[in-house]
Design a protein around this motif. Structure first.
Motif, PDB file in Angstrom:
ATOM      1  N   SER A 101     -21.912  -4.494  12.940  1.00 32.51           N
ATOM      2  CA  SER A 101     -22.599  -5.256  11.889  1.00 32.51           C
ATOM      3  C   SER A 101     -24.116  -5.177  12.059  1.00 32.51           C
ATOM      4  N   TYR A 102     -24.626  -5.241  13.300  1.00 33.27           N
ATOM      5  CA  TYR A 102     -26.075  -5.067  13.503  1.00 33.27           C
ATOM      6  C   TYR A 102     -26.492  -3.679  13.006  1.00 33.27           C
ATOM      7  N   CYS A 103     -25.722  -2.653  13.375  1.00 27.66           N
ATOM      8  CA  CYS A 103     -26.099  -1.284  13.022  1.00 27.66           C
ATOM      9  C   CYS A 103     -26.056  -1.073  11.514  1.00 27.66           C
ATOM     10  N   LYS A 104     -25.115  -1.733  10.863  1.00 27.35           N
ATOM     11  CA  LYS A 104     -25.031  -1.626   9.398  1.00 27.35           C
ATOM     12  C   LYS A 104     -26.331  -2.163   8.776  1.00 27.35           C
ATOM     13  N   GLU A 105     -26.815  -3.301   9.325  1.00 25.84           N
ATOM     14  CA  GLU A 105     -28.093  -3.866   8.831  1.00 25.84           C
ATOM     15  C   GLU A 105     -29.234  -2.875   8.999  1.00 25.84           C
ATOM     16  N   TRP A 106     -29.172  -2.064  10.052  1.00 25.45           N
ATOM     17  CA  TRP A 106     -30.255  -1.099  10.322  1.00 25.45           C
ATOM     18  C   TRP A 106     -29.981   0.250   9.652  1.00 25.45           C
ATOM     19  N   GLY A 107     -28.917   0.351   8.896  1.00 26.90           N
ATOM     20  CA  GLY A 107     -28.603   1.605   8.185  1.00 26.90           C
ATOM     21  C   GLY A 107     -27.982   2.665   9.085  1.00 26.90           C
ATOM     22  N   ILE A 108     -27.353   2.232  10.174  1.00 31.88           N
ATOM     23  CA  ILE A 108     -26.704   3.203  11.076  1.00 31.88           C
ATOM     24  C   ILE A 108     -25.188   3.060  10.927  1.00 31.88           C
ATOM     25  N   SER A 109     -24.532   4.180  10.592  1.00 30.45           N
ATOM     26  CA  SER A 109     -23.078   4.121  10.367  1.00 30.45           C
ATOM     27  C   SER A 109     -22.318   4.255  11.687  1.00 30.45           C
ATOM     28  N   LYS A 110     -21.008   3.931  11.632  1.00 31.81           N
ATOM     29  CA  LYS A 110     -20.122   4.066  12.792  1.00 31.81           C
ATOM     30  C   LYS A 110     -20.096   5.515  13.271  1.00 31.81           C
ATOM     31  N   GLU A 111     -20.083   6.450  12.284  1.00 35.22           N
ATOM     32  CA  GLU A 111     -20.017   7.874  12.606  1.00 35.22           C
ATOM     33  C   GLU A 111     -21.267   8.287  13.397  1.00 35.22           C
ATOM     34  N   GLU A 112     -22.436   7.765  12.939  1.00 34.12           N
ATOM     35  CA  GLU A 112     -23.687   8.092  13.648  1.00 34.12           C
ATOM     36  C   GLU A 112     -23.658   7.528  15.063  1.00 34.12           C
TER      37      GLU A 112
END
Ligand SMILES: Cc1ncc(CN)c(N)n1
Length: 217
Positions: free
Chosen positions: A87-98
């Motif tokens: 969820s933090y990474c989603k806020e920063w525009g980073i996907s699970k794949e990345e």
């Protein structure tokens, strides 16, 4: 004295460096630069992947269904823990794949492969000695932050603090401690010394992991 308390006391200098690391204190006060938190959290996602593998190994090494069940429940709680990272990474525009394709930091490689090596070559008690500082330490860090009221009301890292202070995480950490206690019940003094050495090394690896967050390496 309980074995876990004994192990913490036996690694006391490193344990204090772990719980009160500069990274933790800045995170607690909300002053940690976001770039350091992002680097740490992304690496922690990779860390948790390998940490889950260690519990897979604990299932394999179990002598009883109860031990198997205990390890399997922790895998479930890690799947909940990584939701925080996602969820933090989603806020920063980073996907699970990345996240999955990130290059692992030396601190992450050293720590996770050390834990897995303890499990591959050692007893189940030795594997839990390598695993325990992770769970017991984060549970203590979040309690310490709340007890000392370090976090201001607008702390951008409050979600992180709340996650580790939550009853779910605290319970999972206590279960890991209880399993280690049970596995150490009938061990010899020389086995206990080995357990202490592993526990202390894993604690030093935790210190290096926070430092990696500060050094961005
Ligand atoms: C490096 C590390 N240590 C402990 C935890 C708590 N599971 C964690 N997420 N990351």
């Amino acid at each position: 004295m309980l074995t876990c308390q004994q192990l913490i006391q036996g690694s006391s200098i490193h344990w204090k460096n772990y719980i009160e690391h500069h990274f933790v204190l800045q995170l607690a006060q909300g002053t940690l630069p976001i770039i350091n938190f992002q680097h740490y959290l992304k690496q922690d996602y990779l860390y948790l992947f390998h940490y889950s593998r260690a519990f897979g190994l604990a299932v394999y090494k179990a002598d009883t269904f109860a031990q198997m069940n205990a390890a399997q429940q922790v895998v479930q709680s890690i799947l909940e823990e990584i939701e925080l990272h996602i969820s933090y990474c989603k806020e920063w525009g980073i996907s699970k794949e990345e996240l999955q394709q990130l290059s692992e930091s030396p601190a992450c490689i050293a720590y996770t492969r050390y834990v897995l090596d303890c499990g591959m070559h050692g007893t189940l008690a030795e594997l839990y000695a390598a695993i325990a500082p992770c769970a017991l330490g984060y549970a203590e860090v979040s309690r310490m932050i709340n007890e000392r009221q370090l976090s201001p009301s607008n702390n951008p890292y409050q979600k992180w603090i709340d996650n580790y202070a939550s009853p779910g995480f605290q319970h999972s950490a206590a279960q890991i401690g209880a399993t280690l206690e049970q596995l150490c019940q009938f061990i010899t003094l020389s086995q206990l010394q080995k357990i202490q050495e592993i526990f202390t090394t894993a604690t030093r690896m935790e210190v290096a992991f926070w430092q990696m967050g500060l050094d961005l390496n």
